[in-house]
Design a protein around this motif. Structure first.
Motif, PDB file in Angstrom:
ATOM      1  N   PHE A  22       0.807  -1.220   0.000  1.00 32.56           N
ATOM      2  CA  PHE A  22       0.000   0.000   0.000  1.00 32.56           C
ATOM      3  C   PHE A  22       0.842   1.274   0.000  1.00 32.56           C
ATOM      4  N   GLY A  23       1.989   1.242   0.679  1.00 33.15           N
ATOM      5  CA  GLY A  23       2.880   2.403   0.648  1.00 33.15           C
ATOM      6  C   GLY A  23       3.404   2.656  -0.754  1.00 33.15           C
ATOM      7  N   SER A  24       3.778   1.571  -1.427  1.00 37.06           N
ATOM      8  CA  SER A  24       4.285   1.696  -2.798  1.00 37.06           C
ATOM      9  C   SER A  24       3.175   2.100  -3.766  1.00 37.06           C
ATOM     10  N   LEU A  25       1.983   1.551  -3.569  1.00 38.94           N
ATOM     11  CA  LEU A  25       0.851   1.952  -4.418  1.00 38.94           C
ATOM     12  C   LEU A  25       0.487   3.416  -4.200  1.00 38.94           C
ATOM     13  N   ALA A  26       0.612   3.900  -2.967  1.00 38.48           N
ATOM     14  CA  ALA A  26       0.348   5.318  -2.695  1.00 38.48           C
ATOM     15  C   ALA A  26       1.325   6.186  -3.480  1.00 38.48           C
ATOM     16  N   THR A  27       2.580   5.771  -3.516  1.00 36.73           N
ATOM     17  CA  THR A  27       3.581   6.522  -4.289  1.00 36.73           C
ATOM     18  C   THR A  27       3.262   6.462  -5.776  1.00 36.73           C
ATOM     19  N   LEU A  28       2.854   5.303  -6.270  1.00 32.06           N
ATOM     20  CA  LEU A  28       2.478   5.153  -7.675  1.00 32.06           C
ATOM     21  C   LEU A  28       1.299   6.059  -8.030  1.00 32.06           C
ATOM     22  N   VAL A  68       1.649  18.303  -4.781  1.00 28.82           N
ATOM     23  CA  VAL A  68       0.464  18.126  -3.931  1.00 28.82           C
ATOM     24  C   VAL A  68      -0.092  16.688  -3.921  1.00 28.82           C
ATOM     25  N   PRO A  69      -0.254  16.011  -5.070  1.00 31.46           N
ATOM     26  CA  PRO A  69      -0.839  14.665  -5.025  1.00 31.46           C
ATOM     27  C   PRO A  69      -0.105  13.664  -4.120  1.00 31.46           C
ATOM     28  N   PRO A  70       1.240  13.595  -4.150  1.00 28.57           N
ATOM     29  CA  PRO A  70       1.895  12.647  -3.242  1.00 28.57           C
ATOM     30  C   PRO A  70       1.642  12.970  -1.767  1.00 28.57           C
ATOM     31  N   VAL A  71       1.567  14.243  -1.446  1.00 25.06           N
ATOM     32  CA  VAL A  71       1.280  14.644  -0.061  1.00 25.06           C
ATOM     33  C   VAL A  71      -0.102  14.137   0.337  1.00 25.06           C
ATOM     34  N   ILE A  72      -1.082  14.398  -0.493  1.00 26.10           N
ATOM     35  CA  ILE A  72      -2.463  14.010  -0.178  1.00 26.10           C
ATOM     36  C   ILE A  72      -2.617  12.489  -0.117  1.00 26.10           C
ATOM     37  N   VAL A  73      -2.122  11.794  -1.131  1.00 26.07           N
ATOM     38  CA  VAL A  73      -2.304  10.335  -1.186  1.00 26.07           C
ATOM     39  C   VAL A  73      -1.613   9.656  -0.002  1.00 26.07           C
ATOM     40  N   ASN A  74      -0.373  10.034   0.271  1.00 23.55           N
ATOM     41  CA  ASN A  74       0.339   9.414   1.397  1.00 23.55           C
ATOM     42  C   ASN A  74      -0.294   9.774   2.738  1.00 23.55           C
ATOM     43  N   PRO A 104      -6.433  10.349  12.772  1.00 21.24           N
ATOM     44  CA  PRO A 104      -6.251  11.762  12.411  1.00 21.24           C
ATOM     45  C   PRO A 104      -4.903  12.334  12.879  1.00 21.24           C
ATOM     46  N   LEU A 105      -4.428  11.895  14.037  1.00 22.88           N
ATOM     47  CA  LEU A 105      -3.113  12.353  14.509  1.00 22.88           C
ATOM     48  C   LEU A 105      -2.011  11.843  13.591  1.00 22.88           C
ATOM     49  N   MET A 106      -2.122  10.585  13.185  1.00 24.37           N
ATOM     50  CA  MET A 106      -1.113  10.044  12.272  1.00 24.37           C
ATOM     51  C   MET A 106      -1.202  10.702  10.892  1.00 24.37           C
ATOM     52  N   MET A 107      -2.412  11.071  10.486  1.00 28.55           N
ATOM     53  CA  MET A 107      -2.546  11.814   9.229  1.00 28.55           C
ATOM     54  C   MET A 107      -1.815  13.144   9.329  1.00 28.55           C
ATOM     55  N   LEU A 108      -1.906  13.764  10.482  1.00 29.62           N
ATOM     56  CA  LEU A 108      -1.211  15.033  10.707  1.00 29.62           C
ATOM     57  C   LEU A 108       0.305  14.834  10.638  1.00 29.62           C
ATOM     58  N   THR A 109       0.829  13.816  11.333  1.00 27.21           N
ATOM     59  CA  THR A 109       2.281  13.614  11.349  1.00 27.21           C
ATOM     60  C   THR A 109       2.802  13.174   9.981  1.00 27.21           C
ATOM     61  N   VAL A 110       2.073  12.285   9.320  1.00 25.32           N
ATOM     62  CA  VAL A 110       2.482  11.861   7.973  1.00 25.32           C
ATOM     63  C   VAL A 110       2.389  13.048   7.016  1.00 25.32           C
ATOM     64  N   GLY A 111       1.327  13.813   7.125  1.00 23.28           N
ATOM     65  CA  GLY A 111       1.149  14.989   6.271  1.00 23.28           C
ATOM     66  C   GLY A 111       2.264  16.002   6.442  1.00 23.28           C
ATOM     67  N   ILE A 112       2.676  16.240   7.689  1.00 17.16           N
ATOM     68  CA  ILE A 112       3.777  17.176   7.939  1.00 17.16           C
ATOM     69  C   ILE A 112       5.067  16.659   7.311  1.00 17.16           C
ATOM     70  N   GLY A 113       5.335  15.358   7.486  1.00 13.38           N
ATOM     71  CA  GLY A 113       6.524  14.764   6.866  1.00 13.38           C
ATOM     72  C   GLY A 113       6.504  14.867   5.354  1.00 13.38           C
ATOM     73  N   GLU A 114       5.341  14.654   4.764  1.00 11.76           N
ATOM     74  CA  GLU A 114       5.201  14.750   3.308  1.00 11.76           C
ATOM     75  C   GLU A 114       5.320  16.193   2.823  1.00 11.76           C
ATOM     76  N   ILE A 115       4.792  17.117   3.594  1.00  9.12           N
ATOM     77  CA  ILE A 115       4.924  18.535   3.213  1.00  9.12           C
ATOM     78  C   ILE A 115       6.392  18.942   3.227  1.00  9.12           C
ATOM     79  N   ILE A 116       7.128  18.468   4.231  1.00 10.26           N
ATOM     80  CA  ILE A 116       8.559  18.788   4.291  1.00 10.26           C
ATOM     81  C   ILE A 116       9.293  18.161   3.107  1.00 10.26           C
ATOM     82  N   SER A 117       9.062  16.859   2.873  1.00 11.40           N
ATOM     83  CA  SER A 117       9.824  16.182   1.819  1.00 11.40           C
ATOM     84  C   SER A 117       9.335  16.540   0.413  1.00 11.40           C
ATOM     85  N   CYS A 118       8.041  16.415   0.156  1.00  8.95           N
ATOM     86  CA  CYS A 118       7.516  16.698  -1.195  1.00  8.95           C
ATOM     87  C   CYS A 118       7.347  18.197  -1.427  1.00  8.95           C
ATOM     88  N   GLY A 119       6.680  18.833  -0.467  1.00  5.92           N
ATOM     89  CA  GLY A 119       6.344  20.243  -0.645  1.00  5.92           C
ATOM     90  C   GLY A 119       7.543  21.156  -0.625  1.00  5.92           C
TER      91      GLY A 119
END
Length: 161
Positions: free
Chosen positions: A76-82, A100-106, A125-140
């Motif tokens: 699922f992690g790899s499919l999210a990246t795909l 934006v799409p990789p941030v949202i999907v992940n 929701p807390l994990m969505m926040l932490t994953v989202g922050i990590g994705e914003i830093i890396s992707c965004g």
């Protein structure tokens, strides 16, 4: 025609390899329930070439396998990246939306993998926040910097001839 196919495969392989290397070099930040996967900055590459779509998928898949991830994370992690990469390619006409799409999907997928796969007993929701922050830093952030640099200095890397 054959040259374009070879170029596509070569670009995909290089992107996958770079993704794996970045993930493993920065392994302490690449895995876990709070992560900033530096290699996710590469998710802007569909702006330059469709070869980035399979390259990012294979790179993520290999990184998850080598990193010792569980099967649901590998899949699922790899499919999210795909999916994120494919959508990024679709929105490439809007340069600054590519990250934006990789941030949202992940942000939507990974917390469920963490909760159900790894049994991390935190609110989704807390994990969505932490994953989202990590994705914003890396992707965004990192991805946007990479996009700007490659758009200015490295566009010839992705030319088809």
């Amino acid at each position: 025609m054959k040259d374009k196919k070879v170029l596509f495969i070569s670009q995909s392989a290089m992107i996958a390899a770079i993704y794996v290397v970045l993930t493993l070099v920065f392994a302490p930040f690449s895995y876990g329930n709070i992560q900033v996967r530096i290699s996710e900055a590469l998710t802007i590459l569909p702006y330059f070439t469709p070869a980035a779509i399979p390259g990012l998928f294979i790179g993520c898949l290999l990184s998850n396998i080598i990193g010792g991830s569980i099967l649901p994370d590998i899949l699922f992690g790899s499919l999210a990246t795909l999916i994120g990469a494919a959508i990024s390619y679709r929105v490439r006409r809007h340069k600054y939306l590519v990250a934006v799409p990789p941030v949202i999907v992940n942000t939507l997928v990974v917390p469920f993998v963490l909760y159900y796969g790894y049994q991390i007993n935190l609110p989704i929701p807390l994990m969505m926040l932490t994953v989202g922050i990590g994705e914003i830093i890396s992707c965004g952030v990192l991805g946007s910097v990479l996009l700007k640099v490659l758009d200015r200095y490295g566009r010839s890397i992705f030319k088809s001839s």
